[in-house]
Enzyme design. Structure first.
Site, short mmCIF file in Angstrom:
data_model
loop_
_atom_site.label_atom_id
_atom_site.label_comp_id
_atom_site.label_asym_id
_atom_site.label_seq_id
_atom_site.Cartn_x
_atom_site.Cartn_y
_atom_site.Cartn_z
N ILE A 54 24.20 29.73 65.77
CA ILE A 54 25.26 28.86 66.29
C ILE A 54 25.30 27.52 65.59
CG2 ILE A 54 25.29 29.95 68.57
CD1 ILE A 54 23.58 27.66 69.59
N GLY A 55 24.41 27.30 64.63
CA GLY A 55 24.45 26.03 63.90
C GLY A 55 23.30 25.93 62.93
N THR A 56 23.43 25.00 61.99
CA THR A 56 22.37 24.73 61.03
C THR A 56 22.22 23.23 60.89
OG1 THR A 56 23.95 24.85 59.20
CG2 THR A 56 22.74 26.86 59.74
N GLY B 167 19.47 19.89 58.98
CA GLY B 167 18.53 19.55 57.93
C GLY B 167 17.13 20.05 58.19
N PHE B 168 16.79 20.29 59.47
CA PHE B 168 15.45 20.74 59.80
C PHE B 168 15.35 22.23 60.07
CE2 PHE B 168 15.13 16.23 60.72
CZ PHE B 168 13.91 15.91 60.14
N GLY B 169 16.47 22.94 60.10
CA GLY B 169 16.37 24.36 60.36
C GLY B 169 17.66 24.96 60.87
N THR B 170 17.53 26.16 61.42
CA THR B 170 18.67 26.94 61.91
C THR B 170 18.57 27.08 63.42
OG1 THR B 170 18.69 28.18 59.84
CG2 THR B 170 19.92 29.12 61.67
N LYS C 203 15.89 26.18 67.95
CA LYS C 203 15.93 25.66 66.58
C LYS C 203 14.65 26.10 65.86
CE LYS C 203 17.58 21.69 65.21
NZ LYS C 203 17.78 20.25 64.92
N ASP D 136 19.85 8.65 63.94
CA ASP D 136 20.86 9.53 63.35
C ASP D 136 21.99 9.78 64.35
OD1 ASP D 136 21.91 10.88 61.20
OD2 ASP D 136 20.88 12.77 61.63
#
Length: 682
Positions: free
Chosen positions: A373-375, A377-380, A395, A494
């Site tokens: 459902i998303g990606t 910078g630290f993973g999927t 995640k 962030d």
């Protein structure tokens, strides 16, 4: 005097005659009957061909012989037309019947039956097979037939020629075996009217059919469902405007059933009970109670090729057993590996919110790509579902070193204690080999970034002003909790739209704490790593790299301007949102910055307030930026917003220089999912 009395008597007798004649005529033109079994009603049913009334009370239209037809009509015609001086209409009518179709075998079945309106109580020279005992090759399609049939079809196509038959369907036929309308056999679930439940006409089980025609609207409803349900689905299978029926129906019509079998395709067709009503108000078809009808016929479909089937079953079972043994072997080995891999290390004992990898593996269906459902910078990120819990977001992070794992887990475990309605809730974590898995609440509506840009681009739906303003205040509330209301100071580092998730009630949840850092109150941050996202990073970070609550405030200011304007903070280094809004403010045209997709659908006072607060948060001097507590008071109208001083801005050249220093040092993380919501205005 005598003359007047005579005229009165004559007038009275004439009116009485009219009343009685109308009453008798109404009785004569209204038809109602109900057969709960057909024993004792033989004189009221006219049967032809293979049809017969059996001793148990069942009406059998055909047996399972090849190429036979059978018809059964009510013995009296039904008056279906209303005529007056201006027009002709069809009277309302309804009928219900319970039927059973038993095929000769699973591969030998057909052809089906019909409920028919016919000008005669028989179908002269009607054909078998695809003609269903209604038409023949010569009169098929002839408008002089004056026949309307609701077709219950069990055969796909025809062996004689190409037809429209799709098999296991209901069709509406006007003077022809070719259906004007066909629908596969289903019924609609009463709890969910969009959910279809399919079933087979030739199952050998009783099936209830209901037909309701409204003469006022010319609407015909057809409902079929397994009789064992015991209730009528509220949504019909067919609901069709049928003005064409007026071309078919004559003054008087016969109502009844026809059926046929074909060569090598045969079924026995039975009717267990039948009711009919016409001529009154719009009638509702009576549901026939199964317990009040004769028992259904025994299902004696032949079992073909028994010996070959036994052989096939033995071979298939042997193959299945072999596969199961192989799978069992690999499962035991897999469990053994999992037990070896999940050994706790010393540093993990202090963090008890650890979930088992095998549970997360099952919850995410093996971390398949279809569950992504998303990606970031630290993973999927994968969607999952643990037993007895709401959906979760998992995640999957691959750290660069074991030292990184220790620090990151300790940091996340501390952040896991955060609890606020505008923060994404961290439920737990898991370590498996070199992977670190973080488990969050699943947020259904995806990210603010997708609602601002992706959804409008795909569907034209634009996030409403009211939703935007409430989202801005929710984000401010979450940052206030991080900066001032928790036991430690949390610097997010962030803040941006893709890290703001929107729940089902359109409340924002600030998430993705992959860059966040904790600080004891009264201490200074010390870091050499420049992290964040270009466009949202405060200018002082390029000089000292030390994040602070003021740098989070700057990022919030950019985000607030982005929410109001519907534009990204920068565009290829040539456009800077903050400078653009400040220039419009200086020229007295600040409302020109509002997202043009909103049209006039916004509150001018709230929009002006949000833009002013956004500019204050983006002051070049950290000390001149308001705290998040003051920001929230501004947005809630609890405190007046001060004028922006002359020291606010900085030149585009300095901005470009700042941007060039960031290249190669910036990471960005996000969880992105697109979803529609009722609070997005068109």
């Amino acid at each position: 005097m005598g003359t007047q009395r005579s005229m009165f008597i004559v007038s009275f007798l004439f009116k009485l005659f009219l009343f009685l004649s109308v009453h008798v005529r109404a009785q004569r033109t209204t038809t109602n009957f109900a057969f709960r079994g057909f024993n004792g009603n033989q004189s009221k049913i006219r049967i032809e061909g293979a049809a017969m009334i059996k001793p148990d009370g069942l009406l059998r239209l055909t047996d399972r012989k090849s190429n036979v037809t059978g018809t059964a009509f009510y013995h009296k015609p039904v008056r279906l037309l209303n005529r007056n001086s201006t027009n002709v209409t069809i009277r309302s009518f309804s009928t219900s019947f319970v039927f059973v179709i038993i095929p000769s075998s699973s591969s030998n079945k057909g052809f089906g039956f019909t409920f028919t309106l016919s000008p005669t109580p028989y179908r002269l020279n009607a054909g078998s097979a695809q003609y269903l005992g209604v038409f023949n090759k010569e009169n098929n399609g002839d408008p002089r037939n004056h026949v309307f049939a609701v077709e219950f079809d069990t055969v796909q196509g025809s062996r004689d020629d190409n037809t429209d038959r799709i098999g296991n369907d209901i069709g509406l036929n006007y003077n022809s075996r070719t259906s004007d309308l066909q629908e596969p056999v289903v019924y609609y679930n009463n709890d969910d009217h969009n959910k279809k439940e399919d079933f087979q006409l030739e199952s050998g089980n009783p099936i209830q059919a209901l037909l309701e025609y409204d003469g006022a609207t010319q609407m015909l409803n057809v409902t079929v469902y397994p009789a064992r349900l015991g209730f009528k689905p509220t949504k019909p299978l067919i609901s069709q405007h049928v003005p064409k029926l007026l071309e078919i129906v004559q003054e008087e019509m016969y109502v009844g059933f026809t059926a046929s079998t074909g060569k090598g395709q045969s079924s026995a067709h039975y009717v267990m009970g039948w009711s009919f009503s016409s001529g009154g108000e719009r009638p509702i078809a009576d549901v026939l109670i199964l317990s009040e009808l004769p028992p259904p016929p025994p299902n004696k479909a032949k079992k073909e090729g028994l010996n070959s089937q036994v052989i096939v079953m033995i071979v298939a079972l042997s193959a299945v057993m072999l596969v199961m043994l192989v799978l069992l072997f690999f499962f035991v080995m897999y469990k053994k590996r999992l037990g070896q891999e999940e050994t706790l290390e010393d540093w993990e004992i202090d963090h008890p919110r650890r979930l088992r990898y095998r549970d997360l593996y099952v919850a995410t269906d093996g971390f398949k790509k279809t569950g992504i459902i998303g990606t970031g910078g630290f993973g999927t990120v994968f969607k999952g579902k643990l037993p007895n819990s709401d959906p979760i977001a998992v995640k999957k992070i691959i750290p660069s070193s074991r030292q990184g794992v220790r620090e990151f887990v300790a940091e996340i475990e501390s952040l896991g204690k955060l609890r606020h309605k505008n923060l994404v809730n961290l439920q737990g974590w898991c370590k498996h080999k070199n992977d670190l898995l973080l488990i969050y609440d699943y947020i259904p509506n995806g990210s603010l970034d997708s609602l601002l840009y992706t959804v409008p681009r795909r569907s034209g739906a634009v996030l409403s002003w009211n939703a935007r303003f409430q989202i801005a205040k929710g984000i401010a509330s979450g940052l206030l909790y991080l900066h001032e209301e928790w036991e430690k100071i949390v610097i997010h580092r962030d803040v941006k739209p893709s890290n703001v998730l929107i729940d089902s009630k359109m409340n924002p949840r600030l998430g993705d704490f992959g860059l966040a850092r904790l600080y004891e109150r009264g201490t200074l941050s010390e870091t050499t790593a420049l992290v964040g996202t270009i466009g949202y990073m405060a200018p002082e970070l390029s000089r000292n790299g030390n994040p602070s609550s003021a740098s989070d405030v700057f990022a919030f200011g950019v985000l607030l301007l982005e929410i109001v304007c519907g534009r990204k903070p920068t565009d290829s280094g040539t456009f800077f949102l903050v400078d653009w809004v400040m220039e419009l403010h200086a020229n007295g045209e600040i409302l020109s910055a509002i997202d043009p997709r909103l049209g006039s659908g916004y509150d001018g006072g709230e929009a002006r307030l949000a833009l002013a607060v956004g500019l204050l948060c983006c002051h070049q001097k950290p000390a001149s930026r308001p705290s998040m507590r003051i920001v929230l008071r501004y947005l809630n109208g609890e405190e007046n917003v001060p004028e922006i001083d002359d020291e606010w801005g900085y030149s585009k050249s300095s901005r470009s220089e700042f941007g060039s220093k960031l290249v190669g040092y910036v990471s960005s993380t996000s969880i992105t999912r697109v979803s529609s919501t009722s609070r997005i205005s068109q």
